[in-house]
Design an enzyme around this catalytic site. Structure first.
Site, mmCIF file in Angstrom:
data_model
loop_
_atom_site.group_PDB
_atom_site.id
_atom_site.type_symbol
_atom_site.label_atom_id
_atom_site.label_comp_id
_atom_site.label_asym_id
_atom_site.label_seq_id
_atom_site.Cartn_x
_atom_site.Cartn_y
_atom_site.Cartn_z
ATOM 1 N N LYS A 206 1.018 -1.395 -0.135
ATOM 2 C CA LYS A 206 -0.054 0.195 0.133
ATOM 3 C C LYS A 206 0.628 1.445 0.147
ATOM 4 O O LYS A 206 2.107 1.304 0.479
ATOM 5 C CB LYS A 206 -0.969 0.065 1.290
ATOM 6 C CG LYS A 206 -2.242 -1.001 1.448
ATOM 7 C CD LYS A 206 -3.171 -0.760 1.816
ATOM 8 C CE LYS A 206 -4.295 -1.798 1.418
ATOM 9 N NZ LYS A 206 -5.635 -1.828 2.611
ATOM 10 N N ARG A 241 -3.657 -10.631 4.727
ATOM 11 C CA ARG A 241 -4.057 -9.911 3.599
ATOM 12 C C ARG A 241 -3.008 -9.847 2.621
ATOM 13 O O ARG A 241 -2.224 -9.191 2.872
ATOM 14 C CB ARG A 241 -5.301 -9.506 2.930
ATOM 15 C CG ARG A 241 -5.222 -9.401 1.599
ATOM 16 C CD ARG A 241 -7.407 -8.822 1.942
ATOM 17 N NE ARG A 241 -7.388 -8.933 0.537
ATOM 18 C CZ ARG A 241 -7.145 -7.656 -0.221
ATOM 19 N NH1 ARG A 241 -6.680 -7.023 -0.702
ATOM 20 N NH2 ARG A 241 -7.865 -7.965 -1.721
#
Length: 259
Positions: A206, A241
């Site tokens: 991210k 995840r």
């Protein structure tokens, strides 16, 4: 034990791998590869939820994901469906998906009803608004940790009361948060763990890792991702995840050896 959820984005526009697995054969092959590398569950999504992403009609989202769900479950893989839409979740679970992963936090009563009716676990993720396109305009928390914990406490309790058998909570790293707010959520993850629900953390590749770690391209953020995820596991996360399954398997194995 820490479970690893692998990511299959059946989208043309996801921030890290948009377009790579948009076609059915590529998506299924990638899901099979993630399972071979050690993913415990494969998360299939048909709508990008990156900041500013355009919404996808549920019918188009379903067209993208349903064949992938069918093929992966037929191969014996545990599949979760990553969707904000009860219509998509219903069809995917009927086709064999065993978890509903809802980035909008199980806000929709129809989504809770799907998980309850099919008796499947559901992930409630924190996002300040139910719209990825505008979520980064809503980062003005008085106390980001307290507000995320409160939101997830309330939504998990509501889902359980309505018959969802198991609720997993996710602080929503990168979803309507600044880089520093993401860091605070990881540092104080134990406060979310204390609610008593399994906690999922998804920081894979991210943007805040790029900002804080100096990696412009998402594919160069794997070392930073591993650092964030190991910090989350240390504080009690039960599910990670991730895009890079083999790297996570190795990192978790060594963390257990030396921890």
């Amino acid at each position: 034990m820490t479970l690893i959820m692998g990511i299959v984005n059946v989208t043309p526009d996801s921030f890290s791998d948009g377009g790579l697995f948009y076609e059915l054969d590529a998506a299924v092959a990638h899901g099979l590869q993630l399972a071979r590398e050690g993913a415990d569950i494969v998360d299939v999504g048909g709508e990008s939820t990156r900041p500013g992403a355009a919404p996808v009609p549920p019918e188009e989202e379903l067209r993208r994901v349903l064949p992938v769900v069918r093929d992966l479950t037929s191969a014996g893989i545990a599949v979760s469906i990553d969707t904000r839409h009860a219509f998509v979740a219903e069809a995917a679970v009927t086709a064999g998906a065993c978890v509903v992963n809802d980035v909008s936090g199980l806000r929709d009563p129809a989504m809770r009803a799907v998980a309850a009716r099919h008796a499947v676990p559901a992930v409630a993720m924190h996002m300040p608004v139910d719209d990825p396109a505008t979520m980064q305009q809503h980062t003005d928390y008085a106390d980001v940790v307290a507000e995320v914990v409160s939101f997830l406490r309330d939504h998990a309790a509501l889902a359980l009361a309505e018959g969802v058998p198991t609720v997993i909570v996710d602080p929503g790293i990168g979803f309507g948060k600044t880089a520093e707010q993401n860091v605070q959520l990881v540092r104080h993850l134990d406060e979310l763990v204390a609610l008593g629900y399994p906690v999922l953390v998804g920081a894979s590749r991210k943007r805040f890792i790029g900002v804080l770690g100096g990696a412009e391209r998402p594919e160069d953020r794997v070392p930073g991702t591993l650092a964030v995820h190991l910090a989350g596991v240390q504080r009690g996360a039960r599910i990670i995840r991730a895009h890079d399954i083999a790297a996570h398997r190795q990192a978790l194995a060594m963390w257990r050896h030396v921890g």
